[in-house]
Scaffold this motif. Structure first.
Motif, PDB file in Angstrom:
ATOM      1  N   UNK A  32       0.529  -1.019   0.103  1.00 32.81           N
ATOM      2  CA  UNK A  32      -0.417  -0.053   0.281  1.00 32.81           C
ATOM      3  C   UNK A  32       1.100   1.241   0.303  1.00 32.81           C
ATOM      4  N   UNK A  33       0.699   2.046  -0.448  1.00 23.48           N
ATOM      5  CA  UNK A  33       0.762   3.461  -0.945  1.00 23.48           C
ATOM      6  C   UNK A  33      -0.141   4.257   0.155  1.00 23.48           C
ATOM      7  N   UNK A  42       2.943   6.691   4.018  1.00 26.38           N
ATOM      8  CA  UNK A  42       2.723   5.760   5.654  1.00 26.38           C
ATOM      9  C   UNK A  42       2.623   4.343   4.877  1.00 26.38           C
ATOM     10  N   UNK A  43       2.892   3.477   5.261  1.00 23.47           N
ATOM     11  CA  UNK A  43       2.874   1.977   4.680  1.00 23.47           C
ATOM     12  C   UNK A  43       1.940   1.038   5.519  1.00 23.47           C
ATOM     13  N   UNK A 100      -9.497   6.607  -2.979  1.00 19.77           N
ATOM     14  CA  UNK A 100      -8.779   4.858  -2.580  1.00 19.77           C
ATOM     15  C   UNK A 100      -8.766   4.717  -3.899  1.00 19.77           C
ATOM     16  N   UNK A 101      -7.790   3.368  -4.205  1.00 17.86           N
ATOM     17  CA  UNK A 101      -7.389   3.208  -5.682  1.00 17.86           C
ATOM     18  C   UNK A 101      -7.704   2.009  -5.675  1.00 17.86           C
ATOM     19  N   UNK A 111      -7.201  -2.090  -1.896  1.00 21.06           N
ATOM     20  CA  UNK A 111      -6.435  -0.675  -1.704  1.00 21.06           C
ATOM     21  C   UNK A 111      -5.045  -0.903  -1.866  1.00 21.06           C
ATOM     22  N   UNK A 112      -4.488  -0.187  -3.370  1.00 18.52           N
ATOM     23  CA  UNK A 112      -3.109   0.106  -3.500  1.00 18.52           C
ATOM     24  C   UNK A 112      -2.693   0.791  -3.353  1.00 18.52           C
ATOM     25  N   UNK A 113      -3.290   2.296  -3.257  1.00 21.66           N
ATOM     26  CA  UNK A 113      -2.486   3.348  -2.995  1.00 21.66           C
ATOM     27  C   UNK A 113      -4.115   4.235  -1.919  1.00 21.66           C
ATOM     28  N   UNK A 114      -4.224   5.379  -1.326  1.00 23.65           N
ATOM     29  CA  UNK A 114      -4.792   6.214  -1.039  1.00 23.65           C
ATOM     30  C   UNK A 114      -3.982   7.265  -0.394  1.00 23.65           C
TER      31      UNK A 114
END
Length: 120
Positions: A32-33, A42-43, A100-101, A111-114
């Protein structure tokens, strides 16, 4: 597909509200990004840590103006959240625009990115 994403969004908001780390762990991709409201990268582990420790507690999360855009096996959700809670025993109240992606993998949506941006 959109109805599935709406349900996943409800699940993630409920998991955040009740610090359900098991559900969050299942919905967030390992890599996650996430860029939080302070602009800090944040990880996944960093995002889950205050839920695990009890430092972050939510009292209420209200959503508004949810927009969903589909791009094949990737979906972008943008939503306002009015949030009440406490962090390190300090109460807070804020309005935040979350994006959110979600990406579809063999094991389901993750969720891969937010991002989150404070909104006044």
């Amino acid at each position: 597909m959109i109805s599935e994403i709406i349900k996943l969004e409800e699940n993630i908001i409920e998991a955040i509200l009740y610090s359900d780390v098991a559900v969050l762990d299942g919905l967030l991709h390992t890599d996650l990004v996430f860029v939080n409201h302070l602009g800090v990268l944040v990880s996944k582990q960093d995002d889950l840590a205050p839920h695990l420790s009890g430092e972050l507690k939510f009292k209420e999360i209200l959503i508004a103006d949810q927009q969903i855009s589909v791009f094949g096996d990737t979906v972008v959700v943008s939503v306002f959240k009015d949030i009440k809670g406490s962090y390190l025993s300090q109460d807070f109240e804020s309005r935040v625009r979350f994006t959110r992606v979600w990406k579809l993998f063999e094991q389901g949506w993750k969720v891969i990115a937010a991002t989150s941006v404070s909104y006044k």
